[in-house]
Design an enzyme around this catalytic site. Structure first.
Site, PDB file in Angstrom:
ATOM      1  N   GLU A  53       0.826  -1.202   0.000  1.00  0.00           N
ATOM      2  CA  GLU A  53       0.000   0.000   0.000  1.00  0.00           C
ATOM      3  C   GLU A  53       0.861   1.255   0.000  1.00  0.00           C
ATOM      4  OE1 GLU A  53      -3.699  -1.424   2.780  1.00  0.00           O
ATOM      5  OE2 GLU A  53      -1.811  -0.995   3.754  1.00  0.00           O
ATOM      6  N   CYS A  64       3.424   8.617   0.480  1.00  0.00           N
ATOM      7  CA  CYS A  64       4.151   7.791   1.439  1.00  0.00           C
ATOM      8  C   CYS A  64       4.360   6.419   0.811  1.00  0.00           C
ATOM      9  CB  CYS A  64       3.295   7.712   2.707  1.00  0.00           C
ATOM     10  SG  CYS A  64       4.007   6.711   3.996  1.00  0.00           S
ATOM     11  N   CYS A 122       7.826  -5.928   7.828  1.00  0.00           N
ATOM     12  CA  CYS A 122       9.071  -5.359   8.374  1.00  0.00           C
ATOM     13  C   CYS A 122       9.599  -6.294   9.444  1.00  0.00           C
ATOM     14  CB  CYS A 122       8.809  -3.976   8.974  1.00  0.00           C
ATOM     15  SG  CYS A 122      10.304  -3.204   9.652  1.00  0.00           S
ATOM     16  N   CYS A 144       8.690  -3.182  15.885  1.00  0.00           N
ATOM     17  CA  CYS A 144       8.375  -2.086  16.818  1.00  0.00           C
ATOM     18  C   CYS A 144       6.972  -2.347  17.388  1.00  0.00           C
ATOM     19  CB  CYS A 144       8.421  -0.738  16.118  1.00  0.00           C
ATOM     20  SG  CYS A 144      10.029  -0.370  15.421  1.00  0.00           S
ATOM     21  N   CYS A 175       3.622  -0.672  15.966  1.00  0.00           N
ATOM     22  CA  CYS A 175       3.492  -0.559  14.507  1.00  0.00           C
ATOM     23  C   CYS A 175       2.793  -1.764  13.888  1.00  0.00           C
ATOM     24  CB  CYS A 175       4.887  -0.395  13.906  1.00  0.00           C
ATOM     25  SG  CYS A 175       4.887  -0.413  12.103  1.00  0.00           S
ATOM     26  N   GLU A 224      11.521  -0.965   6.526  1.00  0.00           N
ATOM     27  CA  GLU A 224      12.641  -0.118   6.939  1.00  0.00           C
ATOM     28  C   GLU A 224      13.536   0.127   5.722  1.00  0.00           C
ATOM     29  OE1 GLU A 224      13.904   1.740   9.524  1.00  0.00           O
ATOM     30  OE2 GLU A 224      15.496   1.991   8.032  1.00  0.00           O
ATOM     31  N   SER A 250      13.116   7.912  13.577  1.00  0.00           N
ATOM     32  CA  SER A 250      12.016   7.549  14.476  1.00  0.00           C
ATOM     33  C   SER A 250      12.595   7.426  15.874  1.00  0.00           C
ATOM     34  CB  SER A 250      11.373   6.240  14.018  1.00  0.00           C
ATOM     35  OG  SER A 250      10.749   6.438  12.780  1.00  0.00           O
ATOM     36  N   CYS A 289      -0.243   6.627   9.406  1.00  0.00           N
ATOM     37  CA  CYS A 289       1.086   6.084   9.625  1.00  0.00           C
ATOM     38  C   CYS A 289       1.060   4.883  10.542  1.00  0.00           C
ATOM     39  CB  CYS A 289       1.969   7.137  10.282  1.00  0.00           C
ATOM     40  SG  CYS A 289       2.831   8.090   9.092  1.00  0.00           S
TER      41      CYS A 289
END
Ligand code: SAH
Ligand code: SF4
Length: 355
Positions: free
Chosen positions: A99, A112, A119, A123, A126, A168, A222, A348
């Site tokens: 996406e 974005c 990933c 985290c 996320c 990342e 971040s 986000c």
């Protein structure tokens, strides 16, 4: 015995200018054709060789027979009626879904983009982290997010690109760098190099490499906490590349590129919104040319998380504003990002394919 000849087409989308010139030379065509193809793919957003009028019919047929210039297929475009946010769902050739989102803001619009399917960094706040890691995207897949979105939305209307989608970017370093080479090429008109931001969770050695690469992109770190132990709890990568290492690397980046670093700071109730967090941020920002981008925590409840992820809560907006004011009182530039696209799960950290 039967001879099965499998015709594997060469993917040209994602090749840089030099690579395209090389490709044409190898196939017995003049190198300037590489420049022309670069122009067609990355400026005119061509998706088929038939569009390339300055190529002879023969050459177009040869290229169609041997090559591809589409790395992604656009599956759906979803609009958020409230905010104007647009979410693009793409499919890769191995049927992965990725996406990208366009977030309009006045006369600007930020695209974005993603660099990985999922990933590996886990985290705790996320959604992409929660879905785990599938694979790196190819250069073609990274740039096609922009090219196909630009075809839909209007190339000139996309003013900024941020590498803040799934994944990342500095763990898919080669593809990220090649995509920057395409986006910032002299030939890629209309895309100012100042308008590209790479966001990283902090892969310290790669931050230095990016600084040395010569691409004048902006960097966002971040941060989320100035304290090693807190940061390690919510971002396990901090155990490998500590905040201290990353601070050294971003100082290097800022010096080498002469640019200001953006600290992204997702506000988590009771975790990074305390008095000592304000103090630590003031100290950090006094050492580095920087600004802070506060991101209200977007719910990840749709991922049904367990462990610490299930306990995370957003800091109430009023408290976020108070937190920001204290920083501003100390001459720090602070932006509070509006939570955009919540209604279509395009905000986000919510970019996770639920398919
Ligand atoms: N992997 C890169 C880029 C993608 S994440 C990185 O971590 O920087 C883009 C930004 O969204 C990061 O700052 C990330 O910390 C933040 N983010 C992730 N999940 C979020 C959530 N649920 N709410 C708010 N921000 C989030
Ligand atoms: Fe990966 Fe960034 Fe999500 Fe962390 S915040 S899991 S690094 S995409």
């Amino acid at each position: 015995m039967e001879n099965n000849i499998i015709n594997i087409k060469r993917q040209l989308k994602g090749l840089t200018l030099d690579e395209l010139k090389e490709y044409f030379k190898e196939t017995g065509e003049p190198a300037f054709r590489g420049e022309q193809l670069f122009n067609w793919m990355y400026n005119h957003l061509a998706v088929s060789f038939d569009e390339m009028q300055n190529f002879s019919k023969q050459l177009r047929a040869k290229l169609s027979g041997n090559c591809l210039i589409q790395a992604l297929e656009l599956v759906t475009v979803q609009d958020s009626p409230q905010t104007g946010t647009k979410k693009f769902l793409f499919q890769t050739s191995d049927e992965r879904k990725i996406e990208s989102v366009i977030i309009p803001d006045g006369d600007r619009a930020t695209l974005c983009i993603s660099t990985q399917v999922g990933c590996p960094l886990d985290c705790k706040f996320c959604a992409t982290g929660l879905m785990g890691y599938k694979r790196n995207l190819t250069v073609g897949e990274v740039v096609d997010q922009y090219l196909l979105a630009a075809r839909e939305y209007g190339k000139d209307k996309i003013t900024n690109i941020v590498y803040m989608g799934m994944g990342e970017p500095l763990l898919n370093y080669k593809a990220t760098l090649s995509s920057l080479s395409i986006f910032t090429a002299e030939l890629t008109k209309g895309l100012s190099r100042n308008r590209i931001t790479v966001s990283t969770s902090g892969i310290a050695p790669k931050i230095r490499e990016l600084a040395d690469s010569g691409f004048r992109v902006k960097l966002a770190l971040s941060l989320h906490s100035c304290f090693e132990d807190v940061r390690s709890t919510i971002m396990p990568i901090n155990n490998k590349f500590s905040l201290k290492d990353n601070i050294e690397s971003i100082k290097y980046f800022a010096r080498k590129t002469g640019s200001r670093i953006t600290f992204e700071y997702t506000m988590l109730k009771g975790i990074n919104d305390r008095k000592e967090d304000v103090k630590a941020l003031i100290k950090l920002c006094s050492q580095i040319p920087s600004k802070i981008n506060i991101i209200p925590f977007n719910s990840i409840a749709h991922m049904n998380p367990g462990g610490i992820s299930a306990t995370l809560e957003p800091t109430p907006l009023k408290e976020i504003e108070h937190f920001a004011q204290q920083l501003r009182d100390n001459n720090i530039t602070v932006m509070i990002r509006e939570t955009q696209g919540n209604d279509i799960a395009a905000a986000c950290g919510q970019l996770a394919a639920k398919y």
